[in-house]
Design an enzyme around this catalytic site. Structure first.
Site, PDB file in Angstrom:
ATOM      1  N   THR A  72    -102.498  20.394  14.849  1.00  0.00           N
ATOM      2  CA  THR A  72    -101.949  19.361  13.970  1.00  0.00           C
ATOM      3  C   THR A  72    -100.616  18.853  14.510  1.00  0.00           C
ATOM      4  OG1 THR A  72    -103.070  20.371  12.083  1.00  0.00           O
ATOM      5  CG2 THR A  72    -101.238  18.882  11.587  1.00  0.00           C
ATOM      6  N   ASN A 150    -115.393  18.112  15.399  1.00  0.00           N
ATOM      7  CA  ASN A 150    -115.385  19.447  14.808  1.00  0.00           C
ATOM      8  C   ASN A 150    -116.573  19.700  13.884  1.00  0.00           C
ATOM      9  OD1 ASN A 150    -113.481  17.407  13.708  1.00  0.00           O
ATOM     10  ND2 ASN A 150    -113.459  18.753  11.928  1.00  0.00           N
ATOM     11  N   GLN A 178    -111.447  21.109  19.726  1.00  0.00           N
ATOM     12  CA  GLN A 178    -112.762  21.769  19.692  1.00  0.00           C
ATOM     13  C   GLN A 178    -113.404  21.886  21.069  1.00  0.00           C
ATOM     14  OE1 GLN A 178    -114.042  23.390  17.245  1.00  0.00           O
ATOM     15  NE2 GLN A 178    -112.752  22.693  15.559  1.00  0.00           N
ATOM     16  N   SER A 198    -105.567  23.923  20.425  1.00  0.00           N
ATOM     17  CA  SER A 198    -105.090  24.870  19.413  1.00  0.00           C
ATOM     18  C   SER A 198    -105.566  26.277  19.738  1.00  0.00           C
ATOM     19  CB  SER A 198    -105.644  24.426  18.052  1.00  0.00           C
ATOM     20  OG  SER A 198    -105.365  25.401  17.077  1.00  0.00           O
ATOM     21  N   HIS A 200    -106.069  29.012  17.930  1.00  0.00           N
ATOM     22  CA  HIS A 200    -106.992  29.790  17.091  1.00  0.00           C
ATOM     23  C   HIS A 200    -108.440  29.324  17.187  1.00  0.00           C
ATOM     24  CE1 HIS A 200    -107.498  27.246  13.333  1.00  0.00           C
ATOM     25  NE2 HIS A 200    -106.464  26.635  13.866  1.00  0.00           N
ATOM     26  N   THR A 236     -87.038  27.869  18.652  1.00  0.00           N
ATOM     27  CA  THR A 236     -87.253  29.133  19.377  1.00  0.00           C
ATOM     28  C   THR A 236     -88.744  29.356  19.599  1.00  0.00           C
ATOM     29  OG1 THR A 236     -85.253  30.048  18.456  1.00  0.00           O
ATOM     30  CG2 THR A 236     -86.862  31.638  19.295  1.00  0.00           C
ATOM     31  N   CYS A 324    -110.713  21.932   6.577  1.00  0.00           N
ATOM     32  CA  CYS A 324    -109.624  21.275   5.857  1.00  0.00           C
ATOM     33  C   CYS A 324    -110.130  20.463   4.690  1.00  0.00           C
ATOM     34  CB  CYS A 324    -108.856  20.374   6.815  1.00  0.00           C
ATOM     35  SG  CYS A 324    -108.406  21.209   8.313  1.00  0.00           S
TER      36      CYS A 324
HETATM   37  N1  PLP Z   1    -108.207  18.726  15.467  1.00  0.00           N
HETATM   38  C1  PLP Z   1    -109.445  19.218  15.328  1.00  0.00           C
HETATM   39  C2  PLP Z   1    -110.608  18.500  15.964  1.00  0.00           C
HETATM   40  C3  PLP Z   1    -109.667  20.397  14.590  1.00  0.00           C
HETATM   41  O1  PLP Z   1    -110.906  20.877  14.449  1.00  0.00           O
HETATM   42  C4  PLP Z   1    -108.545  21.045  14.000  1.00  0.00           C
HETATM   43  C5  PLP Z   1    -108.738  22.246  13.151  1.00  0.00           C
HETATM   44  O2  PLP Z   1    -109.731  22.385  12.462  1.00  0.00           O
HETATM   45  C6  PLP Z   1    -107.263  20.493  14.199  1.00  0.00           C
HETATM   46  C7  PLP Z   1    -107.126  19.347  14.930  1.00  0.00           C
HETATM   47  C8  PLP Z   1    -106.050  21.151  13.622  1.00  0.00           C
HETATM   48  O3  PLP Z   1    -105.654  22.239  14.413  1.00  0.00           O
HETATM   49  P1  PLP Z   1    -104.655  23.374  13.814  1.00  0.00           P
HETATM   50  O4  PLP Z   1    -105.442  24.137  12.803  1.00  0.00           O
HETATM   51  O5  PLP Z   1    -104.275  24.198  14.997  1.00  0.00           O
HETATM   52  O6  PLP Z   1    -103.492  22.648  13.243  1.00  0.00           O
END
Ligand code: PLP
Length: 385
Positions: A72, A150, A178, A198, A200, A236, A324
Site C-alpha cells: 500500500t 489479486n 501478486q 509486498s 507478506h 528508522t 480488503c
Molecule cells: N496490491 C495488491 C495487488 C494486493 O493484493 C495487495 C494486498 O492484498 C496490496 C497491493 C496491498 O499490500 P499490503 O498488504 O502490503 O499493503
C-alpha cells in the site's frame, strides 16, 4: 482440526528460513543502522545484503530498491511521488481492476483536480492496448497498471505496456504485489519505471515492502524526515522486516521454476475437479495468462460467503473477494468490471495456493466442496426445484 490454507493471495505463512534470519534481530542484534557504533553498523550490513537479495530476484541494481512498509505504501509513494515530480501534467491512466491501494488513491486524486482515466477489461479480465494507446497524451504524467490481479490471477501484458508508455514520455508504475515470487521478472530488460511489492505475499513478514525506482526516474519523496533510504523514504528502518524480505526473495529466486510447476499442478487439479463435479459454475479470468497459484470460480445461485462458512467448518480457508473488501456485501469490483453477472459475482470463491500446500489437501477439498454446493443449492431461493 488442521487448517488447509488456500488464501495465499491474502497473506502467506512466513517461511521457517525467514523466521530463523529474523529471530536474533529483536533482542540480540537490535541496533539502529544509522548509529555510529559497530553494533548499529552491523545492521547496515544486513540491510545491504537484503537489498542485494531483492535486486537479484527482480533483476535490477540494489540502488534501485527502496524499502517501505508494504504494498500500500509503495503504491501511494509511486503515484503521489510521480505527480509531485511532474506538476505540469494532470492525467493518470489506470484500470478498473486495480487493488484499492491504487484505485482509491487515483479516485481521491480526481477530487483534487486530476484527470483519471480508468481502462475497462473484457470478460476474461484482459486489457485493450489500443484503448490505452488512444488515451495516452502529452498531459499523461503516470500510467499505473497491475502486473497480476489479486482476485483472478490474470497477468496483464505490463512489459508491452511499459514500452508503449515509455514511447509517449510518461512514467509507468506497476503494482506487482501478486506477481513477485510467483512468476519470473527481469527488470534489467524492461521499461518499467516503478514497481511495488509486498513481503507478506511471498512468505516474508507483514509490514515490509519495496518500491523499485528505475535509475533516472523522477520521483518526489513521499515520507519526509531522516536521511534513510538515501533520502527517498524517511524513518528508522524495519530491520527484521527488511532482512526477512531479503531472505524470502532469495528463497523465491532459488526455487521459482520448480515451485511454479508444482503449485500449478495442484491448482489445475483442484480447478478441473471443481468444474467437473459442480454444475453451473465457471472459471473467472483468462485461463492462459494467469498466476500459477490462483483460481477464481463462480457458483451460480448461491452466496460466496455461505460457501466460505461451510468450507471453514472443515478447516478449509479460501476467500470470496480480496481480503480488503471481504466484510462488505458488495460483489467484487474486479468481477463486475469483467462483466460477470451480479448473481455469479456474488457466488465467487478464490482459491490461492502456495508452496506449502499438498496434494492431500487438494484431494480433501475436492471431496468436501461438491456436497457443500449441492446442499446450498437445495436451500437457494434462486434455484427452480
Ligand atoms: N496490491 C495488491 C495487488 C494486493 O493484493 C495487495 C494486498 O492484498 C496490496 C497491493 C496491498 O499490500 P499490503 O498488504 O502490503 O499493503
Amino acid at each position: 482440526m488442521t487448517t488447509i490454507y488456500f488464501d495465499n493471495n491474502a497473506t502467506t505463512k512466513v517461511a521457517e528460513e525467514v523466521l530463523e534470519e529474523i529471530r536474533p534481530l529483536f533482542c540480540d542484534l537490535y541496533g539502529n543502522p544509522s548509529s555510529m557504533h559497530t553494533f548499529g553498523g552491523q545492521m547496515g550490513r544486513r540491510i545491504r545484503q537484503a537489498r542485494e537479495q531483492v535486486a537479484a530476484l527482480l533483476g535490477c541494481d540494489p540502488s534501485e530498491i527502496i524499502f517501505t512498509s508494504g504494498g500500500t505504501e509503495s503504491d501511494n509513494a509511486a503515484i503521489k511521488g510521480t505527480l509531485a515530480a511532474a506538476p505540469n501534467k494532470r492525467t493518470i491512466i489506470t484500470t478498473r481492476v486495480e487493488h484499492p491501494a491504487v484505485l482509491t488513491v487515483c479516485r481521491d486524486l480526481e477530487n483534487h483536480g486530476y484527470n483519471v482515466v480508468e481502462l475497462g477489461v473484457d470478460r476474461q479480465g484482459r486489457l485493450d492496448l489500443t484503448e490505452l494507446e488512444d488515451r495516452l497524451d502529452d498531459d499523461t504524467a503516470l500510467v499505473t497498471i497491475m502486473y497480476a490481479n489479486n482476485e483472478t490471477g490474470v497477468i496483464l501484458p505490463v512489459e508491452r505496456i511499459a514500452d508503449l508508455v515509455a514511447s509517449k514520455g510518461a512514467v509507468f508504475h506497476t503494482d506487482a504485489v501478486q506477481a513477485v515470487g510467483k512468476i519470473p521478472l527481469n527488470l534489467s530488460k524492461s521499461s518499467i519505471d516503478l514497481l511495488s511489492l509486498s513481503g507478506h505475499k511471498l512468505h516474508g513478514p507483514k509490514g515490509i515492502g519495496v518500491l523499485y525506482v528505475r535509475k533516472g526516474t523522477r520521483l518526489s519523496p513521499y515520507m519526509l524526515g531522516g536521511h534513510q533510504e538515501a533520502g527517498r523514504r524517511a524513518g528508522t528502518e524495519n530491520v527484521p522486516g527488511i532482512v526477512g524480505l531479503g531472505k524470502a526473495c532469495e528463497l523465491a529466486a532459488d526455487n521459482l521454476e520448480e515451485e511454479n510447476s508444482r503449485v500449478k499442478f495442484l491448482r489445475d487439479k483442484l480447478e478441473a475437479a471443481i468444474l467437473e463435479k459442480c454444475p453451473d459454475c465457471r472459471l473467472n479470468g483468462d485461463p492462459d495468462h494467469r498466476l500459477p497459484n490462483t483460481c477464481n470460480i463462480s457458483f451460480e445461485y448461491i452466496e460466496g460467503e455461505a460457501i466460505l462458512l461451510m468450507l471453514d467448518k472443515y478447516g478449509i480457508c479460501a476467500s470470496s473477494g480480496s481480503a480488503c473488501t471481504s466484510g462488505s456485501l458488495e460483489p467484487s469490483h474486479v468481477l463486475r468490471a469483467m462483466g460477470v453477472p451480479f448473481t455469479a459475482a456474488h457466488g465467487s470463491i478464490r482459491f490461492s495456493l502456495s508452496r506449502y500446500n499438498t496434494e492431500e489437501e487438494v484431494d480433501y477439498t475436492i471431496k468436501k466442496l461438491p456436497p457443500i454446493i449441492s446442499r446450498l443449492r437445495e436451500l437457494s431461493p434462486f434455484v427452480v426445484k
